[in-house]
Write a protein that holds these residues in place. Structure first.
Motif, mmCIF file in Angstrom:
data_model
loop_
_atom_site.group_PDB
_atom_site.id
_atom_site.type_symbol
_atom_site.label_atom_id
_atom_site.label_comp_id
_atom_site.label_asym_id
_atom_site.label_seq_id
_atom_site.Cartn_x
_atom_site.Cartn_y
_atom_site.Cartn_z
ATOM 1 N N LEU A 83 5.251 1.168 -2.496
ATOM 2 C CA LEU A 83 3.652 1.360 -2.874
ATOM 3 C C LEU A 83 3.470 2.535 -1.596
ATOM 4 O O LEU A 83 2.580 3.261 -2.176
ATOM 5 N N ALA A 84 3.834 2.628 -0.576
ATOM 6 C CA ALA A 84 3.279 3.631 0.331
ATOM 7 C C ALA A 84 3.772 4.995 -0.318
ATOM 8 O O ALA A 84 3.183 5.926 -0.240
ATOM 9 N N GLN A 85 5.237 5.039 -0.972
ATOM 10 C CA GLN A 85 5.686 6.257 -1.304
ATOM 11 C C GLN A 85 4.941 6.805 -2.648
ATOM 12 O O GLN A 85 4.430 7.836 -2.777
ATOM 13 N N ALA A 86 4.550 5.737 -3.476
ATOM 14 C CA ALA A 86 3.797 6.136 -4.574
ATOM 15 C C ALA A 86 2.380 6.583 -4.372
ATOM 16 O O ALA A 86 1.876 7.342 -4.933
ATOM 17 N N MET A 87 1.723 6.017 -3.341
ATOM 18 C CA MET A 87 0.451 6.461 -2.882
ATOM 19 C C MET A 87 0.485 7.673 -2.604
ATOM 20 O O MET A 87 -0.440 8.773 -2.564
ATOM 21 N N ASP A 88 1.333 7.939 -1.221
ATOM 22 C CA ASP A 88 1.552 9.361 -0.959
ATOM 23 C C ASP A 88 1.735 10.506 -1.942
ATOM 24 O O ASP A 88 1.449 11.538 -2.069
ATOM 25 N N ASN A 89 2.691 10.090 -3.048
ATOM 26 C CA ASN A 89 3.218 10.964 -4.013
ATOM 27 C C ASN A 89 1.892 11.248 -4.930
ATOM 28 O O ASN A 89 1.535 12.278 -5.494
#
Length: 303
Positions: A83-89
């Motif tokens: 989820l963190a990676q998807a938000m940053d992307n």
């Protein structure tokens, strides 16, 4: 405003994979986009469920017979990372942070004697009986078969709450307390994990109150809290005070914990709690969708 957004575990899996708990990347990206949209006006703390995932992991680790606290940590780490990676992307900027979170529970909590929280897939009778015999698991009857039930003690204290507060103040959207957090006991100055799964809505309410946040959003796949759910007289609740929701018989396996968590938060000094769809979070904040719960003895009004 400062928000805690609690996301249901089923929001992260596609319908065809719901019983297995496998995380769906398209769902993760959709959730991330909704959260990033909220960041434009608000500071966020994000929690999520893990009932489908922790139950699925337990099925994969049968031979290892891993304790639920370890599986809680594993599922929290995997979901938090994705989820963190998807938000940053989505925002193309590194602003999300995932934090493994321990939550203190009481060794005398009656939940340890009466497991009732369902986790994992629905099994047929023969397989459930075999696992009960081989692993000592307990099961409850559900539609379509039997489902494992585990202890779900009440959260007492979020160990990392001070760190979460500091990270939020530094501008991060903090993903934490996944699956209700990792349950730990404190005894004689030492802490140790214990096999259980804490209700993520109760932990979310506790954390939001501890950090004196403005709003608790409990987001799910249902548009609002319904009075007389699944009945011809069902109506979506627009606004209600906690006292006016008392004794309305909301189901313990679905909306019951959300109503209780919402009331705990507002009674502990929070502004208001909202219940509704993840995709309508901003509309819930603006009182155009969903259900708003306040502490005062406000009568129920419907959409």
């Amino acid at each position: 405003m400062k928000l805690l957004v609690a996301i249901g575990g089923n929001a992260l899996v596609s319908p065809e994979h719901e019983s297995g708990g496998q995380i769906d990347q398209a769902k993760i990206e959709a959730v991330a986009a909704s959260l990033v949209a909220l960041e434009e006006e608000h500071s966020l703390i994000i929690t999520h469920g893990n009932g489908p995932q922790v139950g699925w992991l337990a099925m994969q680790e049968i031979e290892a017979n891993m304790s639920l606290d370890l599986l809680d940590a594993q599922s929290e780490g995997v979901i938090g990372y994705r989820l963190a990676q998807a938000m940053d992307n989505c925002r193309q900027r590194e602003r999300s942070l995932s934090l493994l979170t321990r939550v203190v529970v009481d060794t005398d909590d009656p939940a340890f004697s009466h497991p009732a929280k369902p986790v994992g897939p629905v099994l047929d009778e023969s397989r459930a009986q075999r696992l009960a015999s081989q692993q000592g698991w307990q099961f409850a009857e559900v539609a379509g078969g039997r489902r494992r039930v585990v202890a779900s003690p009440q959260p007492v204290r979020v160990v990392e709450s001070a760190a979460i507060s500091q990270l939020m103040s530094a501008g991060y959207s903090v993903i934490c307390a996944g699956g209700g957090g990792i349950p730990v006991l404190e005894q004689q100055g030492q802490s140790r994990g214990i096999s259980a799964v804490i209700d993520k809505d109760y932990t979310s309410a506790l954390l939001a109150a501890e950090l004196k946040l403005d709003v608790l959003l409990l987001l799910t796949n249902v548009e609002a809290l319904y009075d007389n759910w699944n009945q011809p007289t069902a109506r979506a609740v627009r606004l209600a005070g906690c006292e006016s929701l008392r004794d309305r018989g909301f189901q313990q396996g679905s909306m019951g914990p959300k109503v209780e968590a919402a009331c705990r938060f507002v009674r502990d000094g929070g502004g208001f709690a909202g219940i509704g769809r993840l995709t309508e979070a901003q509309a819930i904040l603006e009182e155009r969708r969903g259900t708003r719960i306040v502490t005062d003895n406000v009568p129920v009004t419907w959409w």
